[in-house]
Design a protein around this motif. Sequence first.
Motif, short mmCIF file in Angstrom:
data_model
loop_
_atom_site.label_atom_id
_atom_site.label_comp_id
_atom_site.label_asym_id
_atom_site.label_seq_id
_atom_site.Cartn_x
_atom_site.Cartn_y
_atom_site.Cartn_z
N PHE A 127 60.82 -68.36 -34.45
CA PHE A 127 60.33 -69.67 -34.88
C PHE A 127 60.76 -69.92 -36.33
O PHE A 127 60.94 -68.99 -37.12
CB PHE A 127 58.82 -69.73 -34.75
N MET A 176 61.67 -66.31 -20.08
CA MET A 176 60.83 -67.51 -20.22
C MET A 176 60.25 -67.91 -18.87
O MET A 176 60.98 -68.06 -17.89
CB MET A 176 61.67 -68.66 -20.77
N CYS A 180 55.93 -71.04 -20.75
CA CYS A 180 56.63 -70.76 -22.00
C CYS A 180 57.67 -71.83 -22.29
O CYS A 180 57.84 -72.27 -23.43
CB CYS A 180 57.29 -69.39 -21.94
N CYS A 183 56.01 -75.03 -23.54
CA CYS A 183 55.48 -74.88 -24.90
C CYS A 183 56.61 -74.86 -25.92
O CYS A 183 56.55 -75.55 -26.95
CB CYS A 183 54.64 -73.61 -24.97
N HIS A 184 57.64 -74.07 -25.67
CA HIS A 184 58.73 -73.91 -26.64
C HIS A 184 59.52 -75.20 -26.80
O HIS A 184 59.94 -75.55 -27.93
CB HIS A 184 59.66 -72.78 -26.22
N ASN A 185 59.79 -75.90 -25.72
CA ASN A 185 60.59 -77.13 -25.83
C ASN A 185 59.85 -78.24 -26.55
O ASN A 185 60.48 -79.19 -27.05
CB ASN A 185 61.01 -77.60 -24.44
N HIS A 187 57.38 -77.47 -28.99
CA HIS A 187 56.85 -76.97 -30.27
C HIS A 187 57.76 -77.40 -31.41
O HIS A 187 58.98 -77.25 -31.34
CB HIS A 187 56.72 -75.44 -30.22
N SER A 190 60.09 -74.63 -32.82
CA SER A 190 60.96 -73.91 -31.89
C SER A 190 62.42 -74.00 -32.34
O SER A 190 62.87 -75.08 -32.75
CB SER A 190 60.81 -74.48 -30.48
N THR A 193 65.24 -76.63 -28.12
CA THR A 193 64.33 -77.39 -27.25
C THR A 193 64.90 -77.56 -25.84
O THR A 193 64.48 -78.44 -25.11
CB THR A 193 64.05 -78.77 -27.87
N TRP A 195 65.15 -74.90 -23.59
CA TRP A 195 64.88 -73.67 -22.84
C TRP A 195 64.71 -73.98 -21.36
O TRP A 195 64.22 -75.03 -20.98
CB TRP A 195 63.60 -72.99 -23.35
N ARG A 201 64.32 -64.89 -23.79
CA ARG A 201 63.79 -65.30 -25.10
C ARG A 201 64.01 -64.23 -26.14
O ARG A 201 64.31 -64.51 -27.30
CB ARG A 201 62.29 -65.60 -24.95
#
Length: 520
Positions: A127, A176, A180, A183-185, A187, A190, A193, A195, A201
């Motif tokens: 991150f 992933m 996950c 959330c990651h795309n 956040h 991140s 975006t 994923w 990961r």
Amino acid sequence: MKQTEPRRVDKFWLTLIERPAVFLVLVLIGLGMLPVAVWMDLRAISDASLRSQAVDLDQAIGKIRTYYAQNVIARVQQAPGDITPTHEYHETPGGIPIPATLSIELGEVIGGNDHNLQYRFVSDLPFMERGSHNLTPFEIKALNDFRQSRDPADLEIAYEGSIFDRKIQIASPVLMGEACVSCHNSHPESPKTDWKTGDVRGIQAITISQPIAANLWSFKYLLLYFGCAGAIGAAVTALQWHQATRFHRMNVNLEHANTEIAHLNKQLTSENLRLGAEIEVARQIQMMVLPTKDELGGIHELEIAAFMEPADEVGGDYYDVLQLDDKVKIGIGDVTGHGLESGVLMLMVQSIAVALQERGPSDPRQFLVALNSAICRNLKRTRTDKHLTLSFLDFEPNKVTLSGQHEELIILRDNGQCDIVDTVDLGFPIGLDEDIEPFIETRELAFGPGDLIILYTDGVTEAENPDGVLYGLDRLVACARRHAAPMAGRVLEGILADLKAHIDTQTVHDDITLMVIRHK
């Protein structure tokens, strides 16, 4: 070359006997290699143990993270309240770590001040607010390999260290999941975006070290064993040294004895050559008395093809074609065993049969009785316990009279019919008893144009292949049917080819005799 090699070996040992210090050094080196070999085995055992520990720990931590995500985070997210899963849980009231943050901090707790065990939960895409994980070359390679394979069960394993210090590194992929990815795309911190489910990961890396040299005293019993073995080895070496000195003196005496043996061997070789020449003469005489091609081809109304191959230089099989005026008698027999004695008995039978054909009785029964009487007298004189099976065929127009005990007679009729005639009740072994007249019987058999008679000794039916399977009477009959031809020679060649193919590389243990008689 065979004589010089032992002399070089003797010279080597004599050199050691004269230099005991060199011999002692060689023994010590040999004893010293034993702990080295054991140490290498311990290293191999250590590698296997480290791998097992690393794999078990990797799976245990993975299961803990999965359990935490499914049974803690999922329940917290579904329940109302102020508890919030976040990677910034230290600054968030009511915050708890997300699974990734838990794994990262778990590595710091597991590693701590313990240099023998390290755990890292790392990625090359941290991150934005987090610093770089400073991946090692092993971790970089593992990430690249995992992203190519995308296999969740894949493992990357590497070993490092010397023979005194071993270290294993094991890495497994962190993939992933759907939650996950979502959330990651979304956040804001991140690193990317886009994923997708199944993307790698990062990795979970475990390093376990084992300083073998630091635990050397753990092998105190093994070291004690080596010490005792060395002392025993030294004592045995001293004993062997004493024995070697004695053997050296004995070898000097043996050299003189070997010289005498070599002289005797030379005499024995000369005697063997003489005996071999005599056996060769006997073999040539035996082959000379067999019917010639002209004799076999000169029989009116009969076409005859014959083959005989002795197992030794001199065989014990007998066959002959006797013709006097219009009378034709064909005989076949098998002397017990093979070799010189059997060959001599075969020559006796041949000479007596020729004499009886010219001057003896014409009745088949009396012919066998007279021949047996003469053979028995000769066997008593030579003190030989040999005997033979013997059958004769007396040919007349369109019929043949069979007498004497031998192998089964095979008749292939012109119409395709096959008759197998048992001869057990037609006679008695020749040379076994002086009076065999009560046992002799005859049997008349039809034998017309186109019919074939096959005579053979047990060397044919009892021939073995490399698996120990006998050729057998059934195979002989089937082969004769298959190769039935208007020429006796063609039938003989076909059967012999099949027999040789059956025997293949197997050793032939008995004489082989085969006759094919065709009525023209």
